[in-house]
Write a protein that holds these residues in place. Sequence first.
Motif, PDB file in Angstrom:
ATOM      1  N   GLU A  68       0.812  -1.214   0.000  1.00 17.73           N
ATOM      2  CA  GLU A  68       0.000   0.000   0.000  1.00 17.73           C
ATOM      3  C   GLU A  68       0.848   1.268   0.000  1.00 17.73           C
ATOM      4  OE1 GLU A  68      -3.087   2.343  -0.454  1.00 17.73           O
ATOM      5  OE2 GLU A  68      -3.190   0.150  -0.494  1.00 17.73           O
ATOM      6  N   GLU A  69       1.989   1.241   0.736  1.00 15.76           N
ATOM      7  CA  GLU A  69       2.824   2.445   0.784  1.00 15.76           C
ATOM      8  C   GLU A  69       3.446   2.743  -0.587  1.00 15.76           C
ATOM      9  OE1 GLU A  69       5.220  -0.975   2.721  1.00 15.76           O
ATOM     10  OE2 GLU A  69       3.151  -0.216   2.662  1.00 15.76           O
ATOM     11  N   ASP A  70       3.767   1.692  -1.363  1.00 12.54           N
ATOM     12  CA  ASP A  70       4.306   1.899  -2.710  1.00 12.54           C
ATOM     13  C   ASP A  70       3.229   2.456  -3.642  1.00 12.54           C
ATOM     14  OD1 ASP A  70       6.563   0.801  -1.663  1.00 12.54           O
ATOM     15  OD2 ASP A  70       6.617  -0.972  -2.943  1.00 12.54           O
ATOM     16  N   VAL A  71       2.024   1.899  -3.537  1.00 20.31           N
ATOM     17  CA  VAL A  71       0.915   2.366  -4.381  1.00 20.31           C
ATOM     18  C   VAL A  71       0.588   3.824  -4.070  1.00 20.31           C
ATOM     19  CG1 VAL A  71      -1.520   2.040  -4.976  1.00 20.31           C
ATOM     20  CG2 VAL A  71      -0.060   0.048  -4.592  1.00 20.31           C
ATOM     21  N   GLU A  72       0.588   4.171  -2.785  1.00 25.47           N
ATOM     22  CA  GLU A  72       0.280   5.546  -2.388  1.00 25.47           C
ATOM     23  C   GLU A  72       1.340   6.508  -2.920  1.00 25.47           C
ATOM     24  OE1 GLU A  72      -1.596   8.799  -0.976  1.00 25.47           O
ATOM     25  OE2 GLU A  72      -2.370   6.734  -1.167  1.00 25.47           O
ATOM     26  N   ALA A  73       2.606   6.092  -2.921  1.00 28.34           N
ATOM     27  CA  ALA A  73       3.676   6.943  -3.454  1.00 28.34           C
ATOM     28  C   ALA A  73       3.481   7.183  -4.946  1.00 28.34           C
ATOM     29  CB  ALA A  73       5.035   6.291  -3.194  1.00 28.34           C
ATOM     30  N   ILE A  74       3.051   6.134  -5.665  1.00 24.96           N
ATOM     31  CA  ILE A  74       2.790   6.275  -7.102  1.00 24.96           C
ATOM     32  C   ILE A  74       1.606   7.202  -7.335  1.00 24.96           C
ATOM     33  CG2 ILE A  74       2.029   5.033  -9.171  1.00 24.96           C
ATOM     34  CD1 ILE A  74       3.638   2.615  -8.138  1.00 24.96           C
ATOM     35  N   ARG A  75       0.564   7.060  -6.517  1.00 24.61           N
ATOM     36  CA  ARG A  75      -0.612   7.941  -6.648  1.00 24.61           C
ATOM     37  C   ARG A  75      -0.230   9.404  -6.442  1.00 24.61           C
ATOM     38  NH1 ARG A  75      -5.427   5.515  -7.056  1.00 24.61           N
ATOM     39  NH2 ARG A  75      -5.657   3.324  -6.416  1.00 24.61           N
ATOM     40  N   GLN A  76       0.604   9.655  -5.455  1.00 26.04           N
ATOM     41  CA  GLN A  76       1.024  11.034  -5.191  1.00 26.04           C
ATOM     42  C   GLN A  76       1.827  11.602  -6.353  1.00 26.04           C
ATOM     43  OE1 GLN A  76       3.026  11.291  -1.419  1.00 26.04           O
ATOM     44  NE2 GLN A  76       1.278  10.510  -0.251  1.00 26.04           N
ATOM     45  N   ALA A  77       2.651  10.760  -6.977  1.00 26.45           N
ATOM     46  CA  ALA A  77       3.436  11.218  -8.131  1.00 26.45           C
ATOM     47  C   ALA A  77       2.523  11.580  -9.294  1.00 26.45           C
ATOM     48  CB  ALA A  77       4.419  10.128  -8.551  1.00 26.45           C
ATOM     49  N   ILE A  78       1.454  10.800  -9.474  1.00 30.49           N
ATOM     50  CA  ILE A  78       0.503  11.089 -10.561  1.00 30.49           C
ATOM     51  C   ILE A  78      -0.339  12.316 -10.220  1.00 30.49           C
ATOM     52  CG2 ILE A  78      -1.397  10.190 -11.967  1.00 30.49           C
ATOM     53  CD1 ILE A  78      -0.410   7.359 -11.269  1.00 30.49           C
ATOM     54  N   ASP A  79      -0.816  12.383  -8.956  1.00 31.31           N
ATOM     55  CA  ASP A  79      -1.659  13.506  -8.527  1.00 31.31           C
ATOM     56  C   ASP A  79      -0.955  14.847  -8.714  1.00 31.31           C
ATOM     57  OD1 ASP A  79      -3.805  11.939  -7.822  1.00 31.31           O
ATOM     58  OD2 ASP A  79      -3.155  11.691  -5.735  1.00 31.31           O
ATOM     59  N   HIS A  80       0.353  14.844  -8.585  1.00 30.20           N
ATOM     60  CA  HIS A  80       1.130  16.083  -8.733  1.00 30.20           C
ATOM     61  C   HIS A  80       0.922  16.723 -10.101  1.00 30.20           C
ATOM     62  CE1 HIS A  80       4.420  18.914  -8.208  1.00 30.20           C
ATOM     63  NE2 HIS A  80       4.952  18.508  -9.350  1.00 30.20           N
ATOM     64  N   HIS A  81       0.595  15.904 -11.112  1.00 30.30           N
ATOM     65  CA  HIS A  81       0.418  16.413 -12.483  1.00 30.30           C
ATOM     66  C   HIS A  81      -1.044  16.530 -12.880  1.00 30.30           C
ATOM     67  CE1 HIS A  81       4.723  16.061 -13.465  1.00 30.30           C
ATOM     68  NE2 HIS A  81       4.702  14.968 -12.721  1.00 30.30           N
ATOM     69  N   CYS A  82      -1.949  16.142 -11.989  1.00 30.95           N
ATOM     70  CA  CYS A  82      -3.385  16.176 -12.321  1.00 30.95           C
ATOM     71  C   CYS A  82      -3.959  17.553 -11.964  1.00 30.95           C
ATOM     72  CB  CYS A  82      -4.129  15.070 -11.582  1.00 30.95           C
ATOM     73  SG  CYS A  82      -3.761  13.423 -12.216  1.00 30.95           S
ATOM     74  N   LYS A  83      -3.900  18.464 -12.911  1.00 28.37           N
ATOM     75  CA  LYS A  83      -4.401  19.815 -12.703  1.00 28.37           C
ATOM     76  C   LYS A  83      -5.488  20.114 -13.726  1.00 28.37           C
ATOM     77  CE  LYS A  83       0.203  21.154 -11.136  1.00 28.37           C
ATOM     78  NZ  LYS A  83       1.401  21.986 -11.396  1.00 28.37           N
ATOM     79  N   GLU A  84      -6.366  21.045 -13.382  1.00 21.73           N
ATOM     80  CA  GLU A  84      -7.467  21.450 -14.246  1.00 21.73           C
ATOM     81  C   GLU A  84      -8.284  20.231 -14.682  1.00 21.73           C
ATOM     82  OE1 GLU A  84      -5.670  23.705 -17.357  1.00 21.73           O
ATOM     83  OE2 GLU A  84      -5.126  25.368 -16.023  1.00 21.73           O
ATOM     84  N   LYS A  85      -8.267  19.905 -15.970  1.00 23.72           N
ATOM     85  CA  LYS A  85      -9.110  18.819 -16.472  1.00 23.72           C
ATOM     86  C   LYS A  85      -8.351  17.502 -16.632  1.00 23.72           C
ATOM     87  CE  LYS A  85     -12.235  21.888 -18.977  1.00 23.72           C
ATOM     88  NZ  LYS A  85     -12.854  22.214 -20.319  1.00 23.72           N
ATOM     89  N   ILE A  86      -7.214  17.361 -15.984  1.00 25.85           N
ATOM     90  CA  ILE A  86      -6.408  16.136 -16.084  1.00 25.85           C
ATOM     91  C   ILE A  86      -6.716  15.233 -14.886  1.00 25.85           C
ATOM     92  CG2 ILE A  86      -4.080  15.184 -16.163  1.00 25.85           C
ATOM     93  CD1 ILE A  86      -3.132  17.843 -17.311  1.00 25.85           C
TER      94      ILE A  86
END
Length: 284
Positions: free
Chosen positions: A208-226
């Motif tokens: 779970e800690e690895d998955v959460e780290a990956i989610r945070q890396a993706i969330d960092h680029h999810c802006k506006e309509k992404i």
Amino acid sequence: MNKKVAVARLSIISNSLLIVMKLAVGIISGSVSIISEAIHSFMDLLAAIIAFLSVRISDRPADSKHPYGHGKFENISGVVEAFLIFVAAFWIIYEAAKKIIHPEPIGSIWIGVVVMAVSALVNSVVSRKLYRVARETDSIALEADALHLKTDVYTSLGVAIGLALIWITGYHFLDPVAAILVALVILKESYHLFRKAYGPLLDIALPEEDVEAIRQAIDHHCKEKISYHDLRTRKAGNVRYADFHLNLPRNMTVKEAHDLCDLIEQDIKTLFLETEVTIHVEYN
């Protein structure tokens, strides 16, 4: 020489020497606990050989028959090693039970104490080296081998203490009792190793800690309509895999989408030693 191969070879050499030493003293003294330790070291030797072969194979690049690489060879080796340890533990219990029913005196106890102490020292040094390289390379095969030797350190010390008590008290039944305690520790070791090695063969998700780290890396680029969905993860050997669908606005150009995917992939790959990322682009 490859760092993983070199340390695996060191484990083979050290285990071979310890087997000869323990077996010789075990036969001379008639101690079932020392012989059980020789068997334990023999299992460690098989594990070291399997680890040596598996790390050589797992490091091969992907090819037409193995497009996802050879990483799972390390997991297979871990499962085999766990099974070998399991069998050895029950053999030790069987032999110890016979000694309890038909007790025999032990000779040259002091030699046994010395040999067990030397074994614990050697395995402690080699185990530390294996663990260090296993962490650096994220190798399940080397970690399994290190776990074997770490357990051998404790069991060797346990047998040495048992022999010392026999020397002091004269209670020879302590020898098979010590052997059974060694076997129980080995059984616990094999169970934990099996769980860790077998999971990736079923493509279970990353911790779970690895998955959460990956989610945070993706969330960092999810802006506006992404946005993104359907994140999937798995692991084979020391390689982590992640794939997901990335939702992008319709007015984003192909080049912009490609550059964004590169940035996300780069951020994820900085989190772990070896990672393969697949992004499926969708337009809103």
